[in-house]
Motif scaffolding. Structure first.
Motif, PDB file in Angstrom:
ATOM      1  N   ILE A  27       0.845  -1.184   0.000  1.00 55.05           N
ATOM      2  CA  ILE A  27       0.000   0.000   0.000  1.00 55.05           C
ATOM      3  C   ILE A  27       0.883   1.236   0.000  1.00 55.05           C
ATOM      4  CG2 ILE A  27      -1.749   1.270   1.313  1.00 55.05           C
ATOM      5  CD1 ILE A  27      -2.509  -1.450   2.562  1.00 55.05           C
ATOM      6  N   LYS A  28       0.576   2.184  -0.907  1.00 54.10           N
ATOM      7  CA  LYS A  28       1.281   3.464  -0.882  1.00 54.10           C
ATOM      8  C   LYS A  28       0.835   4.238   0.343  1.00 54.10           C
ATOM      9  CE  LYS A  28       1.904   3.889  -5.837  1.00 54.10           C
ATOM     10  NZ  LYS A  28       1.692   4.675  -7.044  1.00 54.10           N
ATOM     11  N   VAL A  29       1.816   4.678   1.148  1.00 52.14           N
ATOM     12  CA  VAL A  29       1.465   5.336   2.403  1.00 52.14           C
ATOM     13  C   VAL A  29       1.871   6.803   2.473  1.00 52.14           C
ATOM     14  CG1 VAL A  29       1.310   3.250   3.779  1.00 52.14           C
ATOM     15  CG2 VAL A  29       3.508   4.378   3.551  1.00 52.14           C
ATOM     16  N   THR A  30       2.926   7.193   1.767  1.00 53.43           N
ATOM     17  CA  THR A  30       3.356   8.586   1.784  1.00 53.43           C
ATOM     18  C   THR A  30       4.440   8.788   0.730  1.00 53.43           C
ATOM     19  OG1 THR A  30       3.961  10.422   3.273  1.00 53.43           O
ATOM     20  CG2 THR A  30       5.235   8.395   3.490  1.00 53.43           C
TER      21      THR A  30
ATOM     22  N   VAL B 115       1.594   7.777  10.497  1.00 52.03           N
ATOM     23  CA  VAL B 115       0.569   7.717   9.458  1.00 52.03           C
ATOM     24  C   VAL B 115      -0.479   6.690   9.869  1.00 52.03           C
ATOM     25  CG1 VAL B 115       2.124   8.400   7.570  1.00 52.03           C
ATOM     26  CG2 VAL B 115       1.814   5.981   8.086  1.00 52.03           C
ATOM     27  N   SER B 116      -1.650   6.811   9.286  1.00 51.82           N
ATOM     28  CA  SER B 116      -2.709   5.832   9.502  1.00 51.82           C
ATOM     29  C   SER B 116      -2.875   5.029   8.216  1.00 51.82           C
ATOM     30  CB  SER B 116      -4.016   6.542   9.858  1.00 51.82           C
ATOM     31  OG  SER B 116      -5.027   5.601  10.089  1.00 51.82           O
ATOM     32  N   VAL B 117      -2.818   3.698   8.331  1.00 49.78           N
ATOM     33  CA  VAL B 117      -2.918   2.809   7.178  1.00 49.78           C
ATOM     34  C   VAL B 117      -3.935   1.718   7.499  1.00 49.78           C
ATOM     35  CG1 VAL B 117      -1.674   1.255   5.630  1.00 49.78           C
ATOM     36  CG2 VAL B 117      -0.486   3.213   6.619  1.00 49.78           C
ATOM     37  N   GLU B 118      -5.037   1.730   6.780  1.00 53.85           N
ATOM     38  CA  GLU B 118      -6.086   0.729   6.973  1.00 53.85           C
ATOM     39  C   GLU B 118      -6.439   0.548   8.448  1.00 53.85           C
ATOM     40  OE1 GLU B 118      -5.172  -2.888   4.828  1.00 53.85           O
ATOM     41  OE2 GLU B 118      -5.604  -1.892   2.921  1.00 53.85           O
TER      42      GLU B 118
ATOM     43  N   THR C 217       8.904  -2.458   4.120  1.00 55.14           N
ATOM     44  CA  THR C 217       8.701  -1.264   3.303  1.00 55.14           C
ATOM     45  C   THR C 217       9.490  -1.409   2.011  1.00 55.14           C
ATOM     46  OG1 THR C 217      10.591  -0.089   4.265  1.00 55.14           O
ATOM     47  CG2 THR C 217       8.438   0.240   5.328  1.00 55.14           C
TER      48      THR C 217
ATOM     49  N   ILE D 265       1.185  -4.880   4.198  1.00 56.90           N
ATOM     50  CA  ILE D 265       0.237  -5.266   5.237  1.00 56.90           C
ATOM     51  C   ILE D 265      -0.124  -6.722   5.003  1.00 56.90           C
ATOM     52  CG2 ILE D 265      -2.023  -4.881   6.271  1.00 56.90           C
ATOM     53  CD1 ILE D 265      -0.176  -2.557   6.772  1.00 56.90           C
TER      54      ILE D 265
END
Length: 104
Positions: free
Chosen positions: A6-9, A22-25, A92, A103
């Motif tokens: 998942i792209k997070v930033t 950060v918030s991820v899912e 990552t 994830i």
């Protein structure tokens, strides 16, 4: 089981030798840029309800702002008292200028 990257930033959103949250899912994740690499752990300390992203990154360890316990950002290992439980880490990778998180 398929990979769930998942792209997070953006890579530039993480300052060198520092940490952001950060918030991820629905998960709170701490992202670290250290010595040119990006690492990720859960953002909540296993000892108390403190955000690791509010802590201090030094020598590859994040210091919890609440009780000064330290975790290795690469392995998640609890490095000293009062910590007794490791923090979860995440894989990552960098895709162009984006940081992706696995994830599972």
């Amino acid at each position: 089981m398929s990979d769930n990257w998942i792209k997070v930033t953006a890579l530039d959103d993480i300052p060198d030798d520092d940490v952001i949250g950060v918030s991820v899912e629905g998960r709170q994740i701490a992202l670290y840029k250290y010595e040119g690499e990006v690492f990720a752990t859960d953002n909540v300390c296993t000892h108390g309800q403190a955000l690791l992203s509010d802590g201090f990154l030094e020598d590859g360890e994040i210091e919890c702002p609440l009780h000064q316990g330290r975790f290795c950002i690469k392995s998640g290992k609890a490095m000293c008292d009062p910590l007794t439980e490791d923090v979860r880490t995440y894989d990552t990778r960098i895709d162009g200028e984006e940081v992706l998180l696995l994830i599972a």
